[in-house]
Scaffold this motif. Structure first.
Motif, PDB file in Angstrom:
ATOM      1  N   UNK A  94      -4.020  19.095 -11.495  1.00  0.00           N
ATOM      2  CA  UNK A  94      -3.257  18.060 -10.815  1.00  0.00           C
ATOM      3  C   UNK A  94      -4.015  16.755 -10.983  1.00  0.00           C
ATOM      4  N   UNK A  95      -3.293  15.726 -11.420  1.00  0.00           N
ATOM      5  CA  UNK A  95      -3.864  14.393 -11.562  1.00  0.00           C
ATOM      6  C   UNK A  95      -3.212  13.477 -10.534  1.00  0.00           C
ATOM      7  N   UNK A  96      -4.023  12.882  -9.675  1.00  0.00           N
ATOM      8  CA  UNK A  96      -3.542  11.899  -8.713  1.00  0.00           C
ATOM      9  C   UNK A  96      -3.738  10.534  -9.355  1.00  0.00           C
ATOM     10  N   UNK A  97      -2.629   9.831  -9.582  1.00  0.00           N
ATOM     11  CA  UNK A  97      -2.696   8.476 -10.129  1.00  0.00           C
ATOM     12  C   UNK A  97      -2.575   7.528  -8.944  1.00  0.00           C
ATOM     13  N   UNK A  98      -3.686   6.893  -8.608  1.00  0.00           N
ATOM     14  CA  UNK A  98      -3.746   6.063  -7.411  1.00  0.00           C
ATOM     15  C   UNK A  98      -2.975   4.764  -7.616  1.00  0.00           C
ATOM     16  N   UNK A  99      -2.522   4.197  -6.528  1.00  0.00           N
ATOM     17  CA  UNK A  99      -1.821   2.921  -6.556  1.00  0.00           C
ATOM     18  C   UNK A  99      -2.838   1.790  -6.410  1.00  0.00           C
ATOM     19  N   UNK A 100      -2.542   0.614  -6.947  1.00  0.00           N
ATOM     20  CA  UNK A 100      -3.481  -0.497  -6.803  1.00  0.00           C
ATOM     21  C   UNK A 100      -3.571  -1.024  -5.372  1.00  0.00           C
ATOM     22  N   UNK A 101      -2.570  -0.753  -4.557  1.00  0.00           N
ATOM     23  CA  UNK A 101      -2.585  -1.200  -3.157  1.00  0.00           C
ATOM     24  C   UNK A 101      -2.177  -0.030  -2.273  1.00  0.00           C
ATOM     25  N   UNK A 102      -2.480  -0.165  -1.007  1.00  0.00           N
ATOM     26  CA  UNK A 102      -2.107   0.861  -0.038  1.00  0.00           C
ATOM     27  C   UNK A 102      -3.332   1.500   0.569  1.00  0.00           C
ATOM     28  N   UNK A 103      -3.195   1.883   1.826  1.00  0.00           N
ATOM     29  CA  UNK A 103      -4.311   2.515   2.535  1.00  0.00           C
ATOM     30  C   UNK A 103      -3.756   3.386   3.648  1.00  0.00           C
ATOM     31  N   UNK A 104      -4.564   4.340   4.045  1.00  0.00           N
ATOM     32  CA  UNK A 104      -4.169   5.231   5.131  1.00  0.00           C
ATOM     33  C   UNK A 104      -5.417   5.640   5.902  1.00  0.00           C
ATOM     34  N   UNK A 105      -5.202   5.950   7.155  1.00  0.00           N
ATOM     35  CA  UNK A 105      -6.254   6.412   8.053  1.00  0.00           C
ATOM     36  C   UNK A 105      -5.875   7.818   8.481  1.00  0.00           C
ATOM     37  N   UNK A 106      -6.827   8.760   8.419  1.00  0.00           N
ATOM     38  CA  UNK A 106      -6.502  10.135   8.802  1.00  0.00           C
ATOM     39  C   UNK A 106      -7.649  10.771   9.573  1.00  0.00           C
ATOM     40  N   UNK A 107      -7.308  11.790  10.334  1.00  0.00           N
ATOM     41  CA  UNK A 107      -8.286  12.555  11.094  1.00  0.00           C
ATOM     42  C   UNK A 107      -9.077  13.401  10.100  1.00  0.00           C
ATOM     43  N   UNK A 108     -10.376  13.227  10.067  1.00  0.00           N
ATOM     44  CA  UNK A 108     -11.206  13.917   9.085  1.00  0.00           C
ATOM     45  C   UNK A 108     -11.178  15.430   9.245  1.00  0.00           C
ATOM     46  N   UNK A 109     -10.885  15.918  10.433  1.00  0.00           N
ATOM     47  CA  UNK A 109     -10.860  17.364  10.663  1.00  0.00           C
ATOM     48  C   UNK A 109      -9.472  17.961  10.462  1.00  0.00           C
ATOM     49  N   UNK A 110      -8.469  17.367  11.071  1.00  0.00           N
ATOM     50  CA  UNK A 110      -7.123  17.941  11.009  1.00  0.00           C
ATOM     51  C   UNK A 110      -6.287  17.409   9.856  1.00  0.00           C
ATOM     52  N   UNK A 111      -6.690  16.276   9.283  1.00  0.00           N
ATOM     53  CA  UNK A 111      -5.988  15.573   8.216  1.00  0.00           C
ATOM     54  C   UNK A 111      -4.681  14.935   8.680  1.00  0.00           C
ATOM     55  N   UNK A 112      -4.421  14.985   9.964  1.00  0.00           N
ATOM     56  CA  UNK A 112      -3.268  14.284  10.522  1.00  0.00           C
ATOM     57  C   UNK A 112      -3.560  12.788  10.553  1.00  0.00           C
ATOM     58  N   UNK A 113      -2.515  11.997  10.525  1.00  0.00           N
ATOM     59  CA  UNK A 113      -2.685  10.548  10.486  1.00  0.00           C
ATOM     60  C   UNK A 113      -2.205   9.914  11.786  1.00  0.00           C
ATOM     61  N   UNK A 114      -3.064   9.125  12.448  1.00  0.00           N
ATOM     62  CA  UNK A 114      -2.687   8.521  13.724  1.00  0.00           C
ATOM     63  C   UNK A 114      -1.834   7.261  13.584  1.00  0.00           C
ATOM     64  N   UNK A 115      -1.720   6.757  12.363  1.00  0.00           N
ATOM     65  CA  UNK A 115      -0.993   5.505  12.132  1.00  0.00           C
ATOM     66  C   UNK A 115      -0.171   5.600  10.857  1.00  0.00           C
ATOM     67  N   UNK A 116       0.825   4.726  10.726  1.00  0.00           N
ATOM     68  CA  UNK A 116       1.597   4.692   9.483  1.00  0.00           C
ATOM     69  C   UNK A 116       0.700   4.292   8.318  1.00  0.00           C
ATOM     70  N   UNK A 117       1.115   4.654   7.117  1.00  0.00           N
ATOM     71  CA  UNK A 117       0.360   4.212   5.947  1.00  0.00           C
ATOM     72  C   UNK A 117       0.693   2.756   5.675  1.00  0.00           C
ATOM     73  N   UNK A 118      -0.240   2.099   5.044  1.00  0.00           N
ATOM     74  CA  UNK A 118      -0.106   0.694   4.678  1.00  0.00           C
ATOM     75  C   UNK A 118       0.266   0.652   3.199  1.00  0.00           C
ATOM     76  N   UNK A 119       1.469   0.150   2.889  1.00  0.00           N
ATOM     77  CA  UNK A 119       1.934   0.129   1.501  1.00  0.00           C
ATOM     78  C   UNK A 119       1.234  -0.929   0.648  1.00  0.00           C
TER      79      UNK A 119
END
Length: 163
Positions: free
Chosen positions: A42-67
């Motif tokens: 599997x190759x993940x091709x990253x986007x030039x912009x965008x960010x996300x915050x996630x729980x390091x243990x559960x991998x759930x995200x407390x906030x929307x992603x930033x496009x």
């Protein structure tokens, strides 16, 4: 056997403006299910912009992603507007990264927290953050192995590539 590509921009386009990080992960898993044959990597091709915050243990995200923003702008906003989540960042409970970083973390069940580029540690929002809150910067290429338990039964090499 073939390479399955998770192009972050293409996955985002399929979300129709959605901002839930889980929706991005669901789109990646749909791509696994729709692969035309056996997948060898599997190759993940990253986007030039965008960010996300996630729980390091559960991998759930407390906030929307930033496009459109980046990790520093996301953390600046969190620090200014969301004290509870910011406290979690400072405690090392939350991790931040690009959208590709998030897909890598989800695919490896949180074992890999990497990015192709990192935010400048001199940015005011990043001062005093624990190292685990930000991704390790790696060159394009292999970054780990997908975890079959969370990646639709797929256990193959995982790559992170630039857009």
């Amino acid at each position: 056997m073939s390479r399955l590509v998770w192009d972050v921009e293409a996955l985002l386009a399929g979300l129709d403006g959605g901002t839930r990080p889980q929706a991005l992960w669901d789109a990646a898993l749909t791509a696994v299910a729709q692969a035309p044959g056996p997948v060898s990597e599997v190759a993940v091709v990253d986007a030039p912009a965008g960010a996300v915050l996630w729980d390091a243990e559960t991998l759930g995200a407390p906030r929307p992603l930033e496009h459109r923003g980046d990790v520093a702008s996301l953390l600046t906003e969190v620090g200014a507007t969301d004290p509870r989540t910011w406290a979690g960042v400072l405690e090392g409970r939350y991790a931040a990264g690009s959208l590709g970083s998030y897909l890598v973390a989800r695919a490896t069940r949180g074992l890999e927290h990497v990015a192709l580029t990192g935010p400048a540690r001199s940015a005011p929002a990043l001062a005093g953050l624990p190292d685990e809150a930000l991704p390790a910067v790696v060159p394009p290429g292999p970054v780990g192995t997908t975890d079959a338990a969370c990646c639709a039964g797929l256990r193959v090499p995982l790559l992170l590539l630039p857009a």
